[in-house]
Motif scaffolding. Structure first.
Motif, PDB file in Angstrom:
ATOM      1  N   ALA A  29       0.831  -1.209   0.000  1.00 35.21           N
ATOM      2  CA  ALA A  29       0.000   0.000   0.000  1.00 35.21           C
ATOM      3  C   ALA A  29       0.863   1.255   0.000  1.00 35.21           C
ATOM      4  CB  ALA A  29      -0.930  -0.012   1.204  1.00 35.21           C
ATOM      5  N   ILE A  30       1.917   1.234   0.837  1.00 37.69           N
ATOM      6  CA  ILE A  30       2.809   2.399   0.903  1.00 37.69           C
ATOM      7  C   ILE A  30       3.511   2.602  -0.436  1.00 37.69           C
ATOM      8  CG2 ILE A  30       4.904   3.293   1.976  1.00 37.69           C
ATOM      9  CD1 ILE A  30       4.008   1.876   4.576  1.00 37.69           C
ATOM     10  N   SER A  31       3.981   1.466  -1.028  1.00 39.69           N
ATOM     11  CA  SER A  31       4.652   1.556  -2.328  1.00 39.69           C
ATOM     12  C   SER A  31       3.706   2.081  -3.387  1.00 39.69           C
ATOM     13  CB  SER A  31       5.187   0.180  -2.745  1.00 39.69           C
ATOM     14  OG  SER A  31       6.128  -0.283  -1.812  1.00 39.69           O
ATOM     15  N   TYR A  32       2.473   1.619  -3.338  1.00 41.54           N
ATOM     16  CA  TYR A  32       1.503   2.037  -4.340  1.00 41.54           C
ATOM     17  C   TYR A  32       1.175   3.521  -4.227  1.00 41.54           C
ATOM     18  CZ  TYR A  32      -2.851   2.682  -6.826  1.00 41.54           C
ATOM     19  OH  TYR A  32      -3.828   3.148  -7.653  1.00 41.54           O
ATOM     20  N   THR A  33       0.940   3.996  -2.991  1.00 44.94           N
ATOM     21  CA  THR A  33       0.577   5.406  -2.818  1.00 44.94           C
ATOM     22  C   THR A  33       1.735   6.312  -3.221  1.00 44.94           C
ATOM     23  OG1 THR A  33       1.195   5.188  -0.474  1.00 44.94           O
ATOM     24  CG2 THR A  33      -1.138   5.007  -1.024  1.00 44.94           C
ATOM     25  N   ARG A  34       2.968   5.849  -2.971  1.00 38.64           N
ATOM     26  CA  ARG A  34       4.116   6.635  -3.417  1.00 38.64           C
ATOM     27  C   ARG A  34       4.165   6.688  -4.950  1.00 38.64           C
ATOM     28  NH1 ARG A  34       8.959   4.520   0.660  1.00 38.64           N
ATOM     29  NH2 ARG A  34       8.213   5.599   2.521  1.00 38.64           N
ATOM     30  N   TYR A  35       3.884   5.535  -5.531  1.00 38.65           N
ATOM     31  CA  TYR A  35       3.894   5.492  -6.996  1.00 38.65           C
ATOM     32  C   TYR A  35       2.749   6.320  -7.589  1.00 38.65           C
ATOM     33  CZ  TYR A  35       2.827   3.651 -11.637  1.00 38.65           C
ATOM     34  OH  TYR A  35       2.532   3.528 -12.962  1.00 38.65           O
ATOM     35  N   ALA A  36       1.584   6.238  -6.911  1.00 35.85           N
ATOM     36  CA  ALA A  36       0.395   6.901  -7.437  1.00 35.85           C
ATOM     37  C   ALA A  36       0.398   8.409  -7.226  1.00 35.85           C
ATOM     38  CB  ALA A  36      -0.861   6.312  -6.789  1.00 35.85           C
ATOM     39  N   LYS A  37       1.293   8.870  -6.330  1.00 33.17           N
ATOM     40  CA  LYS A  37       1.315  10.301  -6.051  1.00 33.17           C
ATOM     41  C   LYS A  37       1.634  11.087  -7.326  1.00 33.17           C
ATOM     42  CE  LYS A  37       3.161  13.615  -2.709  1.00 33.17           C
ATOM     43  NZ  LYS A  37       4.062  13.818  -1.568  1.00 33.17           N
ATOM     44  N   GLY A  38       0.855  12.033  -7.587  1.00 30.63           N
ATOM     45  CA  GLY A  38       1.034  12.831  -8.800  1.00 30.63           C
ATOM     46  C   GLY A  38       0.271  12.295 -10.006  1.00 30.63           C
ATOM     47  N   GLN A  39      -0.280  11.051  -9.900  1.00 31.97           N
ATOM     48  CA  GLN A  39      -1.018  10.480 -11.011  1.00 31.97           C
ATOM     49  C   GLN A  39      -2.467  10.959 -11.076  1.00 31.97           C
ATOM     50  OE1 GLN A  39       0.332   8.452 -13.418  1.00 31.97           O
ATOM     51  NE2 GLN A  39       2.250   8.982 -12.406  1.00 31.97           N
ATOM     52  N   TRP A  40      -2.972  11.448  -9.922  1.00 33.04           N
ATOM     53  CA  TRP A  40      -4.380  11.871  -9.881  1.00 33.04           C
ATOM     54  C   TRP A  40      -4.662  12.980 -10.901  1.00 33.04           C
ATOM     55  CZ3 TRP A  40      -7.753   9.004  -7.335  1.00 33.04           C
ATOM     56  CH2 TRP A  40      -7.287   8.182  -6.309  1.00 33.04           C
ATOM     57  N   GLU A  41      -3.776  13.975 -10.888  1.00 31.14           N
ATOM     58  CA  GLU A  41      -4.003  15.091 -11.802  1.00 31.14           C
ATOM     59  C   GLU A  41      -3.942  14.628 -13.260  1.00 31.14           C
ATOM     60  OE1 GLU A  41      -2.062  19.427 -12.984  1.00 31.14           O
ATOM     61  OE2 GLU A  41      -1.526  18.455 -11.100  1.00 31.14           O
ATOM     62  N   LYS A  42      -2.985  13.737 -13.543  1.00 32.79           N
ATOM     63  CA  LYS A  42      -2.839  13.233 -14.906  1.00 32.79           C
ATOM     64  C   LYS A  42      -4.093  12.491 -15.362  1.00 32.79           C
ATOM     65  CE  LYS A  42       0.064  10.175 -17.687  1.00 32.79           C
ATOM     66  NZ  LYS A  42       1.233   9.261 -17.674  1.00 32.79           N
ATOM     67  N   ASP A  43      -4.579  11.617 -14.487  1.00 31.42           N
ATOM     68  CA  ASP A  43      -5.784  10.850 -14.830  1.00 31.42           C
ATOM     69  C   ASP A  43      -6.991  11.762 -14.967  1.00 31.42           C
ATOM     70  OD1 ASP A  43      -4.840   8.039 -12.698  1.00 31.42           O
ATOM     71  OD2 ASP A  43      -4.259   8.574 -14.737  1.00 31.42           O
ATOM     72  N   GLU A  44      -7.085  12.732 -14.045  1.00 31.29           N
ATOM     73  CA  GLU A  44      -8.246  13.615 -14.078  1.00 31.29           C
ATOM     74  C   GLU A  44      -8.228  14.504 -15.317  1.00 31.29           C
ATOM     75  OE1 GLU A  44     -11.763  13.942 -12.582  1.00 31.29           O
ATOM     76  OE2 GLU A  44     -10.202  12.835 -11.538  1.00 31.29           O
ATOM     77  N   ARG A  45      -7.002  14.904 -15.725  1.00 32.17           N
ATOM     78  CA  ARG A  45      -6.901  15.700 -16.952  1.00 32.17           C
ATOM     79  C   ARG A  45      -7.382  14.894 -18.151  1.00 32.17           C
ATOM     80  NH1 ARG A  45      -4.020  20.417 -17.381  1.00 32.17           N
ATOM     81  NH2 ARG A  45      -3.067  21.189 -15.462  1.00 32.17           N
ATOM     82  N   ALA A  46      -7.027  13.620 -18.187  1.00 29.43           N
ATOM     83  CA  ALA A  46      -7.477  12.770 -19.285  1.00 29.43           C
ATOM     84  C   ALA A  46      -8.991  12.627 -19.284  1.00 29.43           C
ATOM     85  CB  ALA A  46      -6.813  11.394 -19.193  1.00 29.43           C
ATOM     86  N   ASN A  47      -9.565  12.407 -18.081  1.00 27.94           N
ATOM     87  CA  ASN A  47     -11.025  12.285 -17.984  1.00 27.94           C
ATOM     88  C   ASN A  47     -11.711  13.598 -18.361  1.00 27.94           C
ATOM     89  OD1 ASN A  47     -10.771   9.650 -17.081  1.00 27.94           O
ATOM     90  ND2 ASN A  47     -10.718  10.255 -14.924  1.00 27.94           N
TER      91      ASN A  47
END
Length: 670
Positions: A29-47
């Motif tokens: 979970a910790i590894s994933y959240t570190r990896y996912a950090k910064g991806q929210w904006e990218k995904d939301e921009r695509a949506n």
């Protein structure tokens, strides 16, 4: 004491499993959240871009459907330059009736506004010279220059609200002068109504929207709808295409992009809570598994009986119960089997196989695997069955269909055999190339070297002799390459049959003449006894290759002053109509051992003729291949020292067979 310690250790297993699960999932979970950090904006921009693309499509559709009105008016006026105001009003009325997005439509001959519909509340605009209006002058000149529609605005309306004005130039198509400018037509499109029809809102689904590009100036134009600050907050932007220029639609999340970073924290909290729940569930499940371990054998029998035909047998082989997921796999309907013994259902051999497996399973109390074929609804099936003990007197048989697997195994075996055959063919192919291709090339090189080095020392007779030898070597090489090409094309399936009804004597007359001349060179008597009405259904090119090879071989292996004869007759073979063609010679003949391997690629070899003529060793293989492709067969009889007789049959019409029925030619032959 040791047993108690072992039991105590087993009780700790669920806690150990739960703890290990918690640690592993937490690290993930910790590894994933570190990896996912910064991806929210990218995904939301695509949506968001997907959403904006839909908005863009709606807006362009709504806008262009009105622009086409002005283009329609421009086309009509161009063909009717003397249009009256009343005619224009009727035309405009027809265009914009029931259209709440359009405010008005106007006509300006020579850029002076002379008609407007509806006239009410727009009387003051009549007589307006567009070219003397500072802002409109530039727009009208641009639309005349480009001959495209120009969408201006938005502008404030006298009666309130704002709107876009679509200007379209009109050219008089009646005049002989090219592109004679007549004037312009314009349509006033209500801004809010247009955006409403395009389902465009300033706030939607958590996003803020804005538009800029006054007068179609894109990013350089003023913001005319929405919050101007949106364009300063790293928005997602898409262009709304206009006939001239564009607008820019921008959007950002409410509160900006920075708020999305907090979602990583929220996600981590949710994941940690989920990990606790999962670990707790694993603890409970592990404890439950320990409690049901004593039923493990029965559980294995049940779990092993999923998605198959499941039968419970007594030790005597009696059907006790049946469960199935696919009724098509049942040998007999359930109601016809229950209570019967396997010897009443299957053949004796099949029943004995089941009986032995059941007895072995119950006696040794272990799993027994068997495979067996069954014919179900006239279709052959193969099954693999696992027989597990349920009690000392009963077993569970779990059978599943492996027909496809068996078929694949069969195809694999056939494929291996085919591959082996092809590999042998390949080896022979390269052997022929290595042996037969090398000799004529080497011979040519030696002769050519001799001619070049000794040219001045030779007389013309010797030169001519050496050149003839080179020519003969070239002919051998040409025949070899031709045979190799035809053989490889046949093996790769690149030869396409072109069957026709052929008269053998007429179709191959020239070929027989050529071969006759070849025979004359060795003083061989060539007898053409082909019947005048010899009809076959065959491919002329492939059949010609067969004739050429068989007769050339006969010439090659026949001594001078010998004889070659080709003859034909119609026959019945395997209850079908064929035409039989025979090439016989008085040549060298063949040993019986050679006859057995005559048509095998792995045994193919080239023999010298009576005057040291060379061949490729592929000729007879080509003959067999091409005859069989055409639905015929080839036969050979030979006596060493007395000659050979090669015959082949090709299909012919049934009427031809019957027409010869009275002359003794109707008989069976092999």
């Amino acid at each position: 004491m040791k047993k108690r310690n072992a039991i105590s250790k087993k009780k700790l297993y669920p806690f150990i499993y739960a703890f290990i699960t918690f640690v592993v999932l937490l690290l993930l979970a910790i590894s994933y959240t570190r990896y996912a950090k910064g991806q929210w904006e990218k995904d939301e921009r695509a949506n968001l871009l997907d959403l904006m693309t839909s908005k863009k499509s709606n807006l362009e559709k709504a806008l262009y459907s009105r622009i086409y009105y002005t283009r329609g008016v421009a086309a009509y006026v161009g063909l009717n330059p003397n249009i009256s105001n009343d005619e224009f009003n009727e035309l405009a009325k027809e265009y914009i009736k029931n259209d709440t997005v359009i405010n008005s439509m106007a006509l300006s001959k020579n850029c002076v506004l002379n008609a407007i519909y509806p006239l009410k509340n727009h009387e003051s605009a009549i007589g307006l010279n567009l070219l003397k209006h500072p802002e409109r002058k530039e727009i009208v000149e641009e639309t005349i220059k480009t001959r495209l529609t120009f969408v201006a605005g938005p502008v404030e309306l006298v009666e309130g609200g704002s709107a876009f004005v679509s200007y379209t130039p009109i050219f008089n198509k009646k005049t002989i002068e090219e592109n004679d400018f007549w004037g312009v037509t314009d349509i006033v499109i209500k801004k809010n109504k247009l955006l409403e029809e395009a389902h465009l809102k300033m706030l939607e689904s958590g996003f803020l929207f804005a538009l800029r590009g006054y007068n179609g100036n894109g990013k350089n134009g003023a913001i005319f709808w929405g919050d101007a600050s949106i364009f300063n907050k790293s928005p997602v932007i898409t262009a709304i295409n206009l006939p001239i220029g564009n607008w820019e639609l921008a959007a950002i999340p409410v509160g900006g992009w920075d708020n999305y970073l907090d979602q990583d924290k929220a996600l981590l909290i949710i994941l940690i809570i989920s990990i606790f729940i999962i670990s707790f569930l694993i603890l409970i499940i592990s404890k439950a598994l320990l409690k049901i371990r004593h039923n493990e054998k029965e559980m294995k029998a049940i779990l092993g009986s999923i998605d198959s035909v499941i039968v419970e047998f007594s030790i005597e082989g009696e059907y006790l119960s049946i469960n199935y997921s696919n009724k098509e796999l049942l040998y007999l309907p359930e109601e016809e089997i229950i209570g019967k013994n396997i010897f009443e259902v299957f053949s004796n051999e099949q029943a004995i196989q089941f009986k032995n497996a059941i007895e072995k399973c119950t006696k040794e109390q272990r799993l027994v695997n068997i495979e067996y074929p069954l014919e179900i609804k006239n279709k052959q099936h193969w099954f693999s069955a696992r027989i597990t003990p349920k009690s000392s007197n009963t077993v569970i048989l779990n059978a599943y269909d492996i027909t496809e697997k068996k078929q694949q195994e069969k195809l694999l075996i056939e494929s291996e055999q085919k591959l082996k055959k092809l590999n042998n063919m390949k080896d022979q192919f390269f052997s022929i190339i290595a042996h037969d291709l090398k000799n004529p090339l080497g011979s040519q090189k030696v002769i050519l070297d001799l001619i070049i080095n000794e040219y001045d020392a030779m007389d013309n007779e010797n030169r001519k002799k050496l050149l003839k030898a080179t020519q003969k070597s070239s002919e051998q090489l040409n025949h070899l390459l031709t045979d190799l090409l035809k053989w490889s094309m046949s093996q790769s399936g690149k030869i396409i049959l072109q069957k026709n009804t052929l008269n053998v004597r007429a179709t191959f007359h020239e070929l027989f003449e050529q071969l006759h001349n070849m025979a004359k060179l060795k003083d061989i008597t060539f007898i053409n006894a082909i019947e005048e009405n010899s009809i076959v259904i065959a491919d002329p090119d492939l059949t010609a290759i067969v004739f050429r090879n068989l007769i050339s071989n006969a010439i090659k292996f026949t001594e001078r002053n010998g004889q070659i004869k080709i003859s034909s007759k119609s026959i019945f073979y395997n209850e079908k109509c064929f035409h039989k063609i025979t090439v016989s010679d008085t040549g060298m003949g063949m040993h019986p051992n050679k006859l057995k391997t005559l048509f095998r690629i792995d045994k193919t070899e080239s023999f010298l003729g009576t005057e040291d003529e060379k061949g490729t060793g592929l000729g007879l293989l080509l003959c067999q291949e091409f005859i069989e492709k055409q639905g015929g067969e080839i036969f050979v009889e030979s006596t060493f020292g007395k000659g050979s007789e090669f015959s082949f049959i090709l299909p012919t019409s049934q009427s031809f067979c019957f027409s010869n029925e009275n002359d003794g030619s109707k008989f069976s032959s092999n």
